[in-house]
Design an enzyme around this catalytic site. Sequence first.
Site, mmCIF file in Angstrom:
data_model
loop_
_atom_site.group_PDB
_atom_site.id
_atom_site.type_symbol
_atom_site.label_atom_id
_atom_site.label_comp_id
_atom_site.label_asym_id
_atom_site.label_seq_id
_atom_site.Cartn_x
_atom_site.Cartn_y
_atom_site.Cartn_z
ATOM 1 N N HIS A 106 -5.611 2.378 -5.938
ATOM 2 C CA HIS A 106 -4.909 3.219 -5.037
ATOM 3 C C HIS A 106 -5.822 4.249 -4.217
ATOM 4 O O HIS A 106 -5.937 5.451 -4.203
ATOM 5 C CB HIS A 106 -4.201 4.338 -5.807
ATOM 6 C CG HIS A 106 -3.116 5.203 -4.962
ATOM 7 N ND1 HIS A 106 -1.838 5.603 -5.724
ATOM 8 C CD2 HIS A 106 -2.767 5.419 -3.826
ATOM 9 C CE1 HIS A 106 -0.939 6.032 -4.806
ATOM 10 N NE2 HIS A 106 -1.595 6.148 -3.607
ATOM 11 N N ARG A 121 4.102 2.472 -2.452
ATOM 12 C CA ARG A 121 4.185 2.984 -3.707
ATOM 13 C C ARG A 121 4.577 1.669 -4.829
ATOM 14 O O ARG A 121 5.431 1.049 -4.349
ATOM 15 C CB ARG A 121 5.317 3.943 -3.867
ATOM 16 C CG ARG A 121 4.865 5.569 -3.508
ATOM 17 C CD ARG A 121 3.659 6.170 -4.307
ATOM 18 N NE ARG A 121 3.519 7.506 -3.682
ATOM 19 C CZ ARG A 121 2.518 7.619 -2.873
ATOM 20 N NH1 ARG A 121 1.862 6.626 -2.521
ATOM 21 N NH2 ARG A 121 2.359 8.901 -2.395
ATOM 22 N N THR A 176 0.905 -1.265 0.038
ATOM 23 C CA THR A 176 -0.088 -0.018 -0.028
ATOM 24 C C THR A 176 0.780 1.281 -0.109
ATOM 25 O O THR A 176 0.398 2.252 0.211
ATOM 26 C CB THR A 176 -0.922 0.072 1.286
ATOM 27 O OG1 THR A 176 0.024 -0.181 2.547
ATOM 28 C CG2 THR A 176 -1.987 -1.119 1.018
ATOM 29 N N GLU A 179 0.865 3.636 -12.629
ATOM 30 C CA GLU A 179 -0.503 3.778 -12.456
ATOM 31 C C GLU A 179 -0.793 4.699 -13.562
ATOM 32 O O GLU A 179 -0.348 5.828 -14.031
ATOM 33 C CB GLU A 179 -0.872 4.390 -11.040
ATOM 34 C CG GLU A 179 -0.499 3.398 -9.850
ATOM 35 C CD GLU A 179 -0.534 4.210 -8.434
ATOM 36 O OE1 GLU A 179 -1.346 5.262 -8.670
ATOM 37 O OE2 GLU A 179 -0.305 3.275 -7.723
HETATM 38 P P1 NAP Z 1 6.848 7.407 7.392
HETATM 39 O O1 NAP Z 1 6.095 7.715 8.757
HETATM 40 O O2 NAP Z 1 7.927 8.361 6.960
HETATM 41 O O3 NAP Z 1 7.421 5.927 7.345
HETATM 42 C C1 NAP Z 1 8.325 5.434 6.508
HETATM 43 C C2 NAP Z 1 9.112 4.371 7.145
HETATM 44 O O4 NAP Z 1 9.883 3.665 6.060
HETATM 45 C C3 NAP Z 1 10.027 4.768 8.109
HETATM 46 O O5 NAP Z 1 10.037 3.911 9.408
HETATM 47 C C4 NAP Z 1 11.322 4.862 7.772
HETATM 48 O O6 NAP Z 1 12.344 4.428 8.713
HETATM 49 C C5 NAP Z 1 11.191 3.573 6.873
HETATM 50 N N1 NAP Z 1 12.289 3.535 5.602
HETATM 51 C C6 NAP Z 1 12.583 4.674 4.921
HETATM 52 N N2 NAP Z 1 13.621 4.406 4.022
HETATM 53 C C7 NAP Z 1 13.600 2.842 4.127
HETATM 54 C C8 NAP Z 1 14.762 1.870 3.718
HETATM 55 N N3 NAP Z 1 15.421 2.119 2.952
HETATM 56 N N4 NAP Z 1 14.323 0.614 4.160
HETATM 57 C C9 NAP Z 1 13.567 0.381 5.147
HETATM 58 N N5 NAP Z 1 12.938 1.191 5.861
HETATM 59 C C10 NAP Z 1 12.867 2.514 5.345
HETATM 60 O O7 NAP Z 1 5.677 7.456 6.275
HETATM 61 P P2 NAP Z 1 4.329 7.000 6.291
HETATM 62 O O8 NAP Z 1 3.495 8.107 6.956
HETATM 63 O O9 NAP Z 1 4.137 5.808 7.315
HETATM 64 O O10 NAP Z 1 4.036 6.725 4.860
HETATM 65 C C11 NAP Z 1 4.644 5.693 4.227
HETATM 66 C C12 NAP Z 1 4.278 5.601 2.708
HETATM 67 O O11 NAP Z 1 3.079 5.164 2.440
HETATM 68 C C13 NAP Z 1 4.467 7.046 1.983
HETATM 69 O O12 NAP Z 1 5.561 7.484 1.692
HETATM 70 C C14 NAP Z 1 3.410 6.926 0.767
HETATM 71 O O13 NAP Z 1 4.253 6.456 -0.222
HETATM 72 C C15 NAP Z 1 2.472 5.530 1.120
HETATM 73 N N6 NAP Z 1 1.083 5.938 1.290
HETATM 74 C C16 NAP Z 1 0.344 5.304 0.486
HETATM 75 C C17 NAP Z 1 -0.984 5.599 0.522
HETATM 76 C C18 NAP Z 1 -2.088 5.109 -0.466
HETATM 77 O O14 NAP Z 1 -2.969 5.652 -1.072
HETATM 78 N N7 NAP Z 1 -1.876 3.652 -0.769
HETATM 79 C C19 NAP Z 1 -1.611 6.412 1.551
HETATM 80 C C20 NAP Z 1 -0.806 6.984 2.290
HETATM 81 C C21 NAP Z 1 0.785 6.888 2.337
HETATM 82 P P3 NAP Z 1 12.825 5.577 9.587
HETATM 83 O O15 NAP Z 1 11.586 5.527 10.554
HETATM 84 O O16 NAP Z 1 14.026 4.953 10.661
HETATM 85 O O17 NAP Z 1 13.291 6.769 9.021
#
Ligand code: NAP
Length: 323
Positions: A284, A237, A235, A266
Site C-alpha cells: 500500500h 482499495r 491500486t 490489510e
Molecule cells: P476520484 O477522483 O473520486 O475518482 C474515482 C472515480 O471512480 C471517478 O471517475 C468515479 O466516477 C468513479 N466511480 C465511482 N463509483 C464508481 C462505480 N460504481 N463504477 C465505476 N466508476 C465509479 O478519486 P481518486 O482521487 O482518483 O482516487 C481513487 C481511489 O484511489 C481512492 O478512493 C482511494 O481509495 C484510492 N487511492 C489509493 C492509493 C494507494 O496508496 N494505493 C492512493 C490514493 C488513492 P465519476 O467521475 O463519474 O464520479
Amino acid sequence: MKPIFFVTKPIPDIGMNMLRAKGDVRISQTSGLPSDQEIAAAAADCCGLLITPADQITKTTLDQLPYLKAISTFSVGFNHIDIAECTRRGIGVGHTPDVLTAATAELAMALILAVARRVVEGDRLIRDRRWHGWAPTDFLGSPVTGKTLGIVGAGRIGGCVAKMAHGFDMPILYTARTAKPELERDFKAQRVELADLLQRADFVSIHAPLTDETRHMIGCPQLQMMRPTAFLINTSRGSLVDEAALVTALKDGIIAGCGLDVYEREPQLTPGLADFPNVVLLPHVGSATLETRGEMAVMAAENLLAAADGKRPPHCINPQIYS
Ligand code: NAP
C-alpha cells in the site's frame, strides 16, 4: 485552553509541526494499528483526529468522542470513516486529493510494467543466484506498448493513468459514473460498460473508490470475462476485488497475473496470493514519495486545524455542515 489532537500514526514533520504550533498533539502509543476501541479510549478528550486509511471510524467510535469537531484523514479515500454519522454530528472531515494523484498513477504504471515484463521474478532469479546467462527464449513477457488498457473509475488517478498510458500508445477504455470528454478528446479514451472493458482490455486497472456499490465489483463472474492473457492491477482499495475469487482465477489460469498495492484485510494476505510468480505485491505505497507525503502532511494538518476551529477544511468531504 489549547485544542488536543490525536494522531494515530505520525505524519511527516512539516505537518506535525503545524499541529504542535496550535495545540497539544497526542500520538497513539499502540504498536501496529490502533483498534477503534483504542482510538476511542485515547482520544476521549480530543477535538481533532488525524487518521490513516488503516483506522476505522465507526458510529461506535464516534459515540465515545464527545468533544470531536474535526477528522482529517491522511488519504484521499474515506471509505474507513462513517461520513453520514460525522455529518449528523457536525464533525468536519477533510482528506488529501490531487497531491497524491501522480504518485499513485505512477505506481499503477509500475505494476503494469512489472507484471508484464516479469520484473520482480527476474530480480528474484538473480538474487537467488539462479541466473545462468542470456538466452533467446528466457523470461518472455507481454508487451505493454500498444496493448489495451481498461481503467475502472476514471477520476483524478484513473485520468492520470490514462495520460501516462497514452505515452505507451495504449488504446484506452474506461468506466465511470459520468463521461470524461477531456480523456476522450486528449487520449482517444472510449467509455464502455464494465463487461465490455473486461472482455477487451489487456490490462485492467482499478481506480474507483470503495463504496457499497463497488465492493467486490471484480469477483468470479468479472474475472471470467477477462482474457486469459490479461492482467489485473489494483491500486485503489482491496475490497473492490474478491480476493478468494482472484486466487482461484490465478490458480485456474483464468487471467495472466495481477499487480496489487491494496488488500481486502490489510495487512493480512489472502492465503495463496503470494504463491504465484505472476503476481506482484506491494505494501500500500501508492502515495509513498517523499514529496507527495510532505504535501499530504501540510494538507492534512490544514484540514484538521480549520475544522477544529469550526471552519470548513480546505479539502472537505462533508461541506454541507458549514452552510
Ligand atoms: P476520484 O477522483 O473520486 O475518482 C474515482 C472515480 O471512480 C471517478 O471517475 C468515479 O466516477 C468513479 N466511480 C465511482 N463509483 C464508481 C462505480 N460504481 N463504477 C465505476 N466508476 C465509479 O478519486 P481518486 O482521487 O482518483 O482516487 C481513487 C481511489 O484511489 C481512492 O478512493 C482511494 O481509495 C484510492 N487511492 C489509493 C492509493 C494507494 O496508496 N494505493 C492512493 C490514493 C488513492 P465519476 O467521475 O463519474 O464520479
